[in-house]
Design a protein around this motif. Sequence first.
Motif, mmCIF file in Angstrom:
data_model
loop_
_atom_site.group_PDB
_atom_site.id
_atom_site.type_symbol
_atom_site.label_atom_id
_atom_site.label_comp_id
_atom_site.label_asym_id
_atom_site.label_seq_id
_atom_site.Cartn_x
_atom_site.Cartn_y
_atom_site.Cartn_z
ATOM 1 N N GLN A 204 25.994 -1.843 111.868
ATOM 2 C CA GLN A 204 25.492 -1.463 113.177
ATOM 3 C C GLN A 204 26.516 -1.840 114.246
ATOM 4 N N GLY A 205 26.839 -0.877 115.125
ATOM 5 C CA GLY A 205 27.816 -1.103 116.175
ATOM 6 C C GLY A 205 29.250 -0.804 115.775
ATOM 7 N N GLN A 206 29.509 -0.470 114.518
ATOM 8 C CA GLN A 206 30.876 -0.195 114.071
ATOM 9 C C GLN A 206 31.387 1.102 114.687
ATOM 10 N N GLU A 207 32.679 1.117 115.095
ATOM 11 C CA GLU A 207 33.284 2.316 115.674
ATOM 12 C C GLU A 207 33.479 3.381 114.607
ATOM 13 N N ARG B 110 36.748 8.042 117.958
ATOM 14 C CA ARG B 110 37.260 7.771 119.309
ATOM 15 C C ARG B 110 37.794 9.059 119.915
ATOM 16 N N VAL C 196 33.804 6.311 122.849
ATOM 17 C CA VAL C 196 33.895 5.657 121.541
ATOM 18 C C VAL C 196 32.522 5.768 120.888
ATOM 19 N N ARG D 214 29.829 4.819 118.246
ATOM 20 C CA ARG D 214 29.496 3.685 117.387
ATOM 21 C C ARG D 214 28.232 3.980 116.592
ATOM 22 N N SER D 215 28.129 3.349 115.425
ATOM 23 C CA SER D 215 26.947 3.567 114.583
ATOM 24 C C SER D 215 25.763 2.801 115.146
#
Length: 383
Positions: A111-114, A117, A188, A190-191
């Motif tokens: 969770q929150g991974q890029e 971009r 960006v 993010r997951s």
Amino acid sequence: MSRHVLTVQRHAARRLLVLATSVTAFWACAKADGDSATSDSSAASASADSADAARPALALPVSAEEASDADLVLRVTTTGQVRSDAVVKLKAEVPGTVARVLVRPGQQVTQGQELVRFDAYPFELAVREAAARSDEAEQRFLESYVPESLVTGQGPTPEQRRALMNKAGLTGARLQLERAKFEQDRAVIRSPVAGTVDAIDVAVGEKIGAGQPLLTVVDTRNLRIEAQVLEHDLPLIRVGGEAVVSSAATGGRSLPGRIEAVLPLVDSVTRAGRALVRVRNDGALRPGMYADVSLEAARLRNRRLVPAKAVIERDGRPLVFVVRDGRAQWTYILPGRSNGSFTEVLPDSVTGEIPVKAGDPVIIEGHLTLTHDAPVRVRTPDA
């Protein structure tokens, strides 16, 4: 002449007597040898029979499980479809040009991974422009009241301050700066969940419009199953009850689950309702699969249980084989309820006792052709 003939006859008679004596002795010896051989053969046969009687019978290999005292959980068996708690189809919130794709299909992400971009320069430029306009508007705002305040010694009231900010364009300029920063952050991708990347719909260098699909992330760990339950079985199940889930993908293993909800609507065609089952996936199940589901319907407390496959019939009577002192002893039982995995053993109608005790090894494999008191060898799980 007669004397000579008598002499010849006497010699012939002696030779015949000697020959008869020799023949008699020969047959006597032969008979003695035969009797001796017969005696020896009989002795050997008797010895072999004695050895066979002393040799132990062959112990047949079997598998066994112990009888136990436990709750018997009766179940409703049905099927259902595996669904994920989150199948997130990410779309672009702002237009831009894809600069980097940081993941690949099938990759595990947190969770929150890029993930993706966009080209950052246009967004940085927009933020600087918005910041410059905000500074200009703030300068106009200050010039509108500071000189007068220096003369009077009093600043504007809150209402006058808001009016002057709007007249100078400061309120709008600050909103534009906030929007520019927001769009810069959205450049960006993010997951939003931890899961697995399912599909990527963009490539590096592609110009993307707002709302265009980018990629899909699936939560494959937190799954639920929509189980079909016939209307006459719906009153038997309850929220919080146990569930056992299996599928061709699990390789014979069962996964524990819990009934999360029983939905109110019943399909008018299939006459089935739906129960939502929460299951913690170990990697075998995937969203979209069909699974077999056993739902807890009733729980019979503290019953004497034997494996269901240990129960067989002989002469129309149910029995189990209990291993005692290396021998399989059949034990007639009075079976009660069964859930397909375990069968309840009821007390005998005459003695009032349960013939199988908790901890007794009960044969579950290799017992279909056994006889009572047959020697057996219980295989270990690794054998």
